[in-house]
Design a protein around this motif. Structure first.
Motif, PDB file in Angstrom:
ATOM      1  N   PRO A   1       0.942  -1.286  -0.036  1.00 13.82           N
ATOM      2  CA  PRO A   1       0.059  -0.083   0.085  1.00 13.82           C
ATOM      3  C   PRO A   1       0.899   1.153   0.091  1.00 13.82           C
ATOM      4  CG  PRO A   1       0.212  -0.838   2.150  1.00 13.82           C
ATOM      5  CD  PRO A   1       0.794  -2.018   1.422  1.00 13.82           C
ATOM      6  N   ALA A   2       0.363   2.318  -0.533  1.00  7.26           N
ATOM      7  CA  ALA A   2       1.075   3.590  -0.394  1.00  7.26           C
ATOM      8  C   ALA A   2       0.905   4.328   0.876  1.00  7.26           C
ATOM      9  CB  ALA A   2       0.237   4.545  -1.602  1.00  7.26           C
ATOM     10  N   THR A   3       2.138   4.716   1.243  1.00  6.27           N
ATOM     11  CA  THR A   3       2.079   5.468   2.625  1.00  6.27           C
ATOM     12  C   THR A   3       2.761   6.569   2.457  1.00  6.27           C
ATOM     13  OG1 THR A   3       4.317   4.163   2.850  1.00  6.27           O
ATOM     14  CG2 THR A   3       2.638   3.218   3.884  1.00  6.27           C
ATOM     15  N   LYS A   4       3.144   7.138   1.052  1.00  9.54           N
ATOM     16  CA  LYS A   4       3.462   8.601   1.036  1.00  9.54           C
ATOM     17  C   LYS A   4       2.461   8.974  -0.332  1.00  9.54           C
ATOM     18  CE  LYS A   4       5.754  12.291   1.241  1.00  9.54           C
ATOM     19  NZ  LYS A   4       7.264  12.586   1.386  1.00  9.54           N
ATOM     20  N   LEU A   5       1.781   9.926  -0.161  1.00 13.88           N
ATOM     21  CA  LEU A   5       1.185  10.532  -1.490  1.00 13.88           C
ATOM     22  C   LEU A   5       1.640  12.133  -1.884  1.00 13.88           C
ATOM     23  CD1 LEU A   5      -2.450   9.340  -0.843  1.00 13.88           C
ATOM     24  CD2 LEU A   5      -0.798   8.468  -2.312  1.00 13.88           C
ATOM     25  N   ALA A   6       1.620  12.681  -2.979  1.00 12.89           N
ATOM     26  CA  ALA A   6       1.806  13.893  -3.280  1.00 12.89           C
ATOM     27  C   ALA A   6       1.342  14.142  -4.562  1.00 12.89           C
ATOM     28  CB  ALA A   6       3.468  14.087  -3.295  1.00 12.89           C
TER      29      ALA A   6
ATOM     30  N   ALA B   1       2.535   8.296  -5.488  1.00 14.20           N
ATOM     31  CA  ALA B   1       2.202   6.991  -4.603  1.00 14.20           C
ATOM     32  C   ALA B   1       3.183   6.198  -4.397  1.00 14.20           C
ATOM     33  CB  ALA B   1       0.847   6.325  -5.103  1.00 14.20           C
ATOM     34  N   ALA B   2       3.808   6.084  -3.207  1.00 14.75           N
ATOM     35  CA  ALA B   2       5.118   5.283  -2.780  1.00 14.75           C
ATOM     36  C   ALA B   2       4.903   4.637  -1.616  1.00 14.75           C
ATOM     37  CB  ALA B   2       6.273   6.223  -2.653  1.00 14.75           C
ATOM     38  N   GLY B   3       5.200   3.336  -1.438  1.00 13.67           N
ATOM     39  CA  GLY B   3       5.179   2.578  -0.339  1.00 13.67           C
ATOM     40  C   GLY B   3       6.091   1.383   0.004  1.00 13.67           C
ATOM     41  N   SER B   4       6.340   0.789   0.849  1.00 14.26           N
ATOM     42  CA  SER B   4       7.591  -0.066   0.932  1.00 14.26           C
ATOM     43  C   SER B   4       7.159  -1.214   1.900  1.00 14.26           C
ATOM     44  CB  SER B   4       8.938   0.330   1.358  1.00 14.26           C
ATOM     45  OG  SER B   4       8.736   1.141   2.666  1.00 14.26           O
ATOM     46  N   HIS B   5       7.905  -2.325   1.866  1.00 15.40           N
ATOM     47  CA  HIS B   5       7.586  -3.514   2.698  1.00 15.40           C
ATOM     48  C   HIS B   5       8.834  -3.949   3.260  1.00 15.40           C
ATOM     49  CE1 HIS B   5       6.008  -7.514   4.174  1.00 15.40           C
ATOM     50  NE2 HIS B   5       6.924  -7.873   3.635  1.00 15.40           N
TER      51      HIS B   5
END
Length: 479
Positions: free
Chosen positions: A272-277, A287-291
């Motif tokens: 899931p995206a935990t950074k939106l701009a 949209a960016a996200g990491s695991h």
């Protein structure tokens, strides 16, 4: 032709001006509707003539003149401005984005917050089009300060703590929390505080948790004119996620973007995206996200043109080596920036290359920091992530490194280097220095930065376990 003269009787004192000057107060101000009048039949206004004289000067010259030694308008002047409907325009003039100078930022104020909880997140209402109102969340309380930091109001949300906060307008902030469903609307008024009963939810999963938020603040994607709020949701079972766009005027969902489903144990298929701009000039949503797993950290970065498709991004990259700790987007520089989780170095991807027909390549990032250190960190296979944050404001890129703030500025565009952008690193101030309550005299506030925000001509940040908000203003601001 002579300008029509308007004569005003303010608290027994006569003033003369023009209808054109009064019209600058805006349609919502009672001053804008006053027509020509003579000294024998002036318009009567119930107000303080001394304060009104300063407001009239503001309308004539477009800036507020403050007496020497008075860094901000007095509460009485702000109250008079609200009485005549001038507070928004007046406050906007106090912190113009055009006066923002990162290398001149200096710690100027420490705003104490009531209660036992330290602030967890701050947000600044962008300027323009709005004054740089400051919002700070501590516990479940969201407090608003005006651009002069002289007027505050608070809203109690139903959340035990706030992890995400977006300033949609001077009267509206949106809050979210991990493991608590929905995006909670916190509405503010100048006359009373209110609870926040309105909640925006993912239509397919009302119990979904908010992971990140961003707002267009001015115009929505495509032909939509009202402001939009983008909110990243993850279902309660954490087996699906999506970004939902809401119309902030109607509070209705208008688009579902990038829905993902987890199948079996392949959790990396639906990060899931935990950074939106939002990049307004490009019409793109970042949209960016990491695991983090046994094999290390894996991350996805996507750019969405929601006018074209809500299911297929215009660009995406999967990161495994030196996966980002944080990502940011700059409209002014037409670029994406990231800070590597393993190397702590800053990288840039030039969005102008997307117009060449072949898009950005699979390896879009160019290290603008120490490339040798970045390569060594990537080859070492380090799995841990640092706590660095990165954000773009105007034409600058900021990196929060534990306790201090690093700033990158564009040096020039070099035609001989195929138009590559050259960036230079510096530091904000000489490192944060504020007097801390309960500490020894001269003690440095060297606690870790946990949240920050930019707006107008200032930067606001909060530190771990500090029950206050640091305000940094540009020395270059002219009031």
């Amino acid at each position: 032709m002579a300008a029509a003269v308007v004569t005003l009787n303010v608290g027994g004192e006569l003033f003369q001006t023009t209808a054109a000057t009064l019209s600058r107060a805006g349609a919502s101000s009672p001053l804008a509707s006053l027509g020509p009048s003579s000294p024998s039949a002036p318009h009567f206004l119930d107000g303080d003539p001394r304060l009104f004289a300063r407001l009239l000067s503001f309308l004539r010259h477009g800036r507020l003149l403050l007496p020497a030694g008075e860094p901000a308008p007095s509460p009485a002047l702000l109250a008079e401005a609200r009485h005549f409907g001038l507070d928004a325009a007046l406050l906007a003039s106090l912190s113009p984005a055009s006066a923002f100078a990162p290398l001149s930022l200096r710690a100027s104020a420490l705003l104490p917050l009531t209660g036992r909880a330290a602030p967890s997140v701050v947000a600044l209402c962008p300027s323009p089009p709005h004054p740089a109102y400051l919002f700070a969340a501590y516990g479940g309380v969201v407090t608003r300060f005006d651009a002069a930091l002289a007027y505050r109001a608070s809203v109690l949300s139903p959340l035990p703590a706030v992890d995400w906060l977006v300033a949609a307008s001077p009267a509206l902030a949106v809050a979210g929390a991990r493991d608590f469903p929905g995006a909670h609307l916190c509405r503010f008024s100048d006359d009373a505080s209110a609870a926040a009963p309105e909640v925006l939810s993912w239509p397919d999963s009302p119990s979904a948790t908010v992971l990140s938020m961003a707002t267009t603040t001015t115009v929505g994607p495509g032909s939509a004119s009202p402001p939009w709020l983008f909110s990243s949701f993850e279902s309660a079972r954490r087996n699906s996620s999506a970004i939902v766009a809401f119309d902030l005027n109607s509070l209705s969902p208008v688009a579902e973007i990038g829905r993902k489903e987890v199948f079996g144990a392949d959790v990396e298929a639906a990060i899931p995206a935990t950074k939106l701009a939002w990049l307004g000039a490009h019409g793109l949503l970042l949209a960016a996200g990491s695991h983090s797993g046994p094999a290390g950290v894996v991350g996805d970065i996507r750019l969405w043109d929601v006018r074209a498709s809500a299911t297929v991004p215009v660009w995406e990259v999967r990161e495994k080596e030196d996966c980002f700790a944080d990502v940011a987007a700059s409209d002014a520089l037409s670029a994406l920036f990231k800070v590597g989780g393993a190397s702590s170095e800053v990288f840039m991807a030039d969005l102008r290359r997307m117009g060449n027909g072949d898009g950005i390549g699979l390896e879009p990032w160019v290290c603008i920091g120490d490339s040798r250190r970045a390569a060594a960190a990537a080859s070492s296979g380090r799995k841990e992530r640092n706590g660095c944050r990165i954000e773009c404001y105007c034409r600058w890129v900021f990196v929060a490194r534990d306790t201090d703030v690093e700033v990158w500025s564009q040096v020039e565009l070099a035609p001989e280097a195929s138009g590559k952008m050259l960036m230079r690193r510096n530091w904000v101030g000489s490192g944060p220095f504020m007097e801390v309550g309960g500490g020894k005299e001269g003690e440095k506030a060297k606690a870790k930065i946990v949240s920050w925000a930019f707006g107008g001509s200032r930067m606001a940040l909060v530190r771990a376990d500090k029950r206050s908000v640091e305000i940094w203003d540009s020395d270059a601001v002219t009031i």
